[in-house]
Enzyme design. Structure first.
Site, PDB file in Angstrom:
ATOM      1  N   TYR A 196       3.104   9.809 -11.184  1.00 25.39           N
ATOM      2  CA  TYR A 196       2.253   8.954 -10.280  1.00 25.39           C
ATOM      3  C   TYR A 196       1.442   8.170 -10.994  1.00 25.39           C
ATOM      4  O   TYR A 196       1.179   6.954 -10.895  1.00 25.39           O
ATOM      5  CB  TYR A 196       1.483   9.983  -9.293  1.00 25.39           C
ATOM      6  N   LYS A 233       1.146   3.794 -11.220  1.00 26.74           N
ATOM      7  CA  LYS A 233      -0.078   3.074 -10.884  1.00 26.74           C
ATOM      8  C   LYS A 233      -0.638   2.190 -11.919  1.00 26.74           C
ATOM      9  O   LYS A 233      -1.189   1.227 -11.685  1.00 26.74           O
ATOM     10  CB  LYS A 233      -1.155   3.863 -10.284  1.00 26.74           C
ATOM     11  N   ASN A 278       0.886  -1.100  -0.070  1.00 27.13           N
ATOM     12  CA  ASN A 278      -0.072   0.072  -0.076  1.00 27.13           C
ATOM     13  C   ASN A 278       0.700   1.393  -0.069  1.00 27.13           C
ATOM     14  O   ASN A 278       0.288   2.249  -0.406  1.00 27.13           O
ATOM     15  CB  ASN A 278      -0.699  -0.095   1.282  1.00 27.13           C
TER      16      ASN A 278
HETATM   17  P1  NAD Z   1      -0.363   8.705   3.140  1.00 24.62           P
HETATM   18  O1  NAD Z   1       0.635   9.644   2.873  1.00 24.62           O
HETATM   19  O2  NAD Z   1      -1.499   9.089   4.026  1.00 24.62           O
HETATM   20  O3  NAD Z   1       0.243   7.246   3.825  1.00 24.62           O
HETATM   21  C1  NAD Z   1       1.303   6.758   3.147  1.00 24.62           C
HETATM   22  C2  NAD Z   1       1.895   5.806   3.649  1.00 24.62           C
HETATM   23  O4  NAD Z   1       2.963   5.291   2.847  1.00 24.62           O
HETATM   24  C3  NAD Z   1       2.403   6.265   5.348  1.00 24.62           C
HETATM   25  O5  NAD Z   1       2.128   4.909   5.994  1.00 24.62           O
HETATM   26  C4  NAD Z   1       3.831   6.165   4.993  1.00 24.62           C
HETATM   27  O6  NAD Z   1       4.637   5.747   6.274  1.00 24.62           O
HETATM   28  C5  NAD Z   1       4.349   5.030   3.987  1.00 24.62           C
HETATM   29  N1  NAD Z   1       5.205   5.595   2.977  1.00 24.62           N
HETATM   30  C6  NAD Z   1       5.384   6.885   2.349  1.00 24.62           C
HETATM   31  N2  NAD Z   1       6.868   6.958   1.921  1.00 24.62           N
HETATM   32  C7  NAD Z   1       7.431   5.545   2.176  1.00 24.62           C
HETATM   33  C8  NAD Z   1       8.617   5.008   2.086  1.00 24.62           C
HETATM   34  N3  NAD Z   1       9.611   5.715   1.441  1.00 24.62           N
HETATM   35  N4  NAD Z   1       8.906   3.757   2.563  1.00 24.62           N
HETATM   36  C9  NAD Z   1       7.824   3.183   3.091  1.00 24.62           C
HETATM   37  N5  NAD Z   1       6.799   3.417   3.428  1.00 24.62           N
HETATM   38  C10 NAD Z   1       6.388   4.770   2.909  1.00 24.62           C
HETATM   39  O7  NAD Z   1      -1.169   8.172   1.927  1.00 24.62           O
HETATM   40  P2  NAD Z   1      -2.637   7.520   1.589  1.00 24.62           P
HETATM   41  O8  NAD Z   1      -3.353   8.521   1.126  1.00 24.62           O
HETATM   42  O9  NAD Z   1      -3.294   6.610   2.696  1.00 24.62           O
HETATM   43  O10 NAD Z   1      -2.228   6.493   0.347  1.00 24.62           O
HETATM   44  C11 NAD Z   1      -1.822   5.157   0.588  1.00 24.62           C
HETATM   45  C12 NAD Z   1      -1.718   4.527  -0.896  1.00 24.62           C
HETATM   46  O11 NAD Z   1      -3.097   4.875  -1.380  1.00 24.62           O
HETATM   47  C13 NAD Z   1      -0.825   5.106  -1.901  1.00 24.62           C
HETATM   48  O12 NAD Z   1      -0.229   4.181  -2.515  1.00 24.62           O
HETATM   49  C14 NAD Z   1      -1.572   6.197  -2.594  1.00 24.62           C
HETATM   50  O13 NAD Z   1      -1.140   6.165  -3.868  1.00 24.62           O
HETATM   51  C15 NAD Z   1      -2.834   5.386  -2.793  1.00 24.62           C
HETATM   52  N6  NAD Z   1      -4.065   6.430  -3.056  1.00 24.62           N
HETATM   53  C16 NAD Z   1      -4.243   7.237  -2.187  1.00 24.62           C
HETATM   54  C17 NAD Z   1      -5.558   8.096  -2.487  1.00 24.62           C
HETATM   55  C18 NAD Z   1      -5.947   9.337  -1.869  1.00 24.62           C
HETATM   56  O14 NAD Z   1      -6.736  10.083  -2.256  1.00 24.62           O
HETATM   57  N7  NAD Z   1      -5.635   9.359  -0.196  1.00 24.62           N
HETATM   58  C19 NAD Z   1      -6.118   8.134  -3.932  1.00 24.62           C
HETATM   59  C20 NAD Z   1      -5.782   6.853  -4.633  1.00 24.62           C
HETATM   60  C21 NAD Z   1      -4.628   6.233  -4.099  1.00 24.62           C
END
Ligand code: NAD
Length: 248
Positions: A156, A160, A91
């Site tokens: 990005y 994906k 994730n």
């Molecule tokens: P967030 O930024 O709140 O959390 C990101 C997580 O990834 C954190 O736990 C962080 O510790 C971890 N992380 C970041 N960089 C890292 C690294 N270098 N090594 C290890 N861990 C690392 O993000 P989120 O919004 O919860 O996103 C989680 C996933 O969901 C991501 O893959 C993101 O692309 C995807 N996503 C998010 C959204 C959104 O709107 N929030 C939409 C589509 C997809």
């Protein structure tokens, strides 16, 4: 319970969608190892979870996800503690919004390293345990931009699209071994980043969503729960949109 006694790993499990998955998995009876980028954020997440449910079967680690050997040895630690690996959620991810003409090679590479190579590392290391074990479920976090692209920050969506390619290809490769591989493609989700946006920005974004609002991390986590569980026993190679009917 959907995940009773299942051993699960969630990368990027310290906040946002990942932490919501950890909570949902624990509520469904799983044992969960949450992984984060730094020991301090992992410890903070563990402290929060233990405050919510003191005896929760949860542990935390902070391997460098871009290092295949580190990912493999950290998964081995989980198996040494809990005896098996049933669910691997890849994730962790970073987003980018830089316009093309301002992109640096380093910035583009950073998205590929965490959003693609780390997912590959997690899938490969998990498969090395799940195949001899006789099965398992891998769920990768994609994004709605893997279907629509986005106007700026091309690294990005590119990363994906690659997650979807990994997911669909590994589903075919690993199905004979009983390992299912799926992805969840969240739309705009109210994690810390979205919560910090001004109301008018959220309102503008919401116009592009059929349901007229961002999703919650919990709504996204529910779909991870289903795909992780045996209730999805005939589901593999899919990218499930959880985006409120995004209209982009
Ligand atoms: P967030 O930024 O709140 O959390 C990101 C997580 O990834 C954190 O736990 C962080 O510790 C971890 N992380 C970041 N960089 C890292 C690294 N270098 N090594 C290890 N861990 C690392 O993000 P989120 O919004 O919860 O996103 C989680 C996933 O969901 C991501 O893959 C993101 O692309 C995807 N996503 C998010 C959204 C959104 O709107 N929030 C939409 C589509 C997809």
């Amino acid at each position: 319970m959907l995940l009773e006694n299942k051993v699960c790993v969630v990368t990027g499990g310290t906040r946002g969608i990942g932490l919501a998955c950890v909570r949902a998995f624990l509520a469904e009876g799983a044992k969960v190892a949450l992984w984060g980028s730094r020991r301090e954020t992992v410890d903070a997440a563990l402290a929060t979870l233990r405050a919510e449910a003191g005896d929760a079967p949860v542990m935390g680690m902070a391997p460098d996800l871009t290092d295949a050997a580190a990912v493999a040895s950290t998964l081995d630690e989980v198996v040494a503690e809990w005896g098996r690996l049933d669910v691997m959620v890849n994730n962790a991810g970073i987003s980018q919004s830089t316009p093309l003409l301002d992109y640096t090679p380093e910035e583009f590479q950073k998205a590929m390293d965490l959003n693609v190579t780390a997912v590959f590392n997690g899938c490969q290391a998990a498969a090395r345990i799940m195949v001899p074990q006789g099965g398992g479920s891998i769920v990768n976090t994609s994004s709605m931009v893997s279907l629509y692209g986005q106007r700026s920050g091309v690294g990005y969506p590119t990363s994906k699209f690659a997650v979807n390619g990994l997911t669909k290809s590994l589903a075919r490769e690993l199905a004979p071994a009983g390992v299912r591989v799926n992805a969840v493609a969240p739309g705009v989700t109210a994690t810390d980043m979205v919560a910090a946006l001004p109301d008018e920005v959220v309102a503008r974004i919401s116009q592009g969503i059929a349901m007229g609002r961002p999703g919650t991390p919990e709504e996204v986590a529910d779909v991870f729960c289903f795909l992780a569980s045996d209730r999805a026993s005939y589901v593999t190679g899919t990218v499930v949109s959880v985006d409120g009917g995004a209209l982009f």
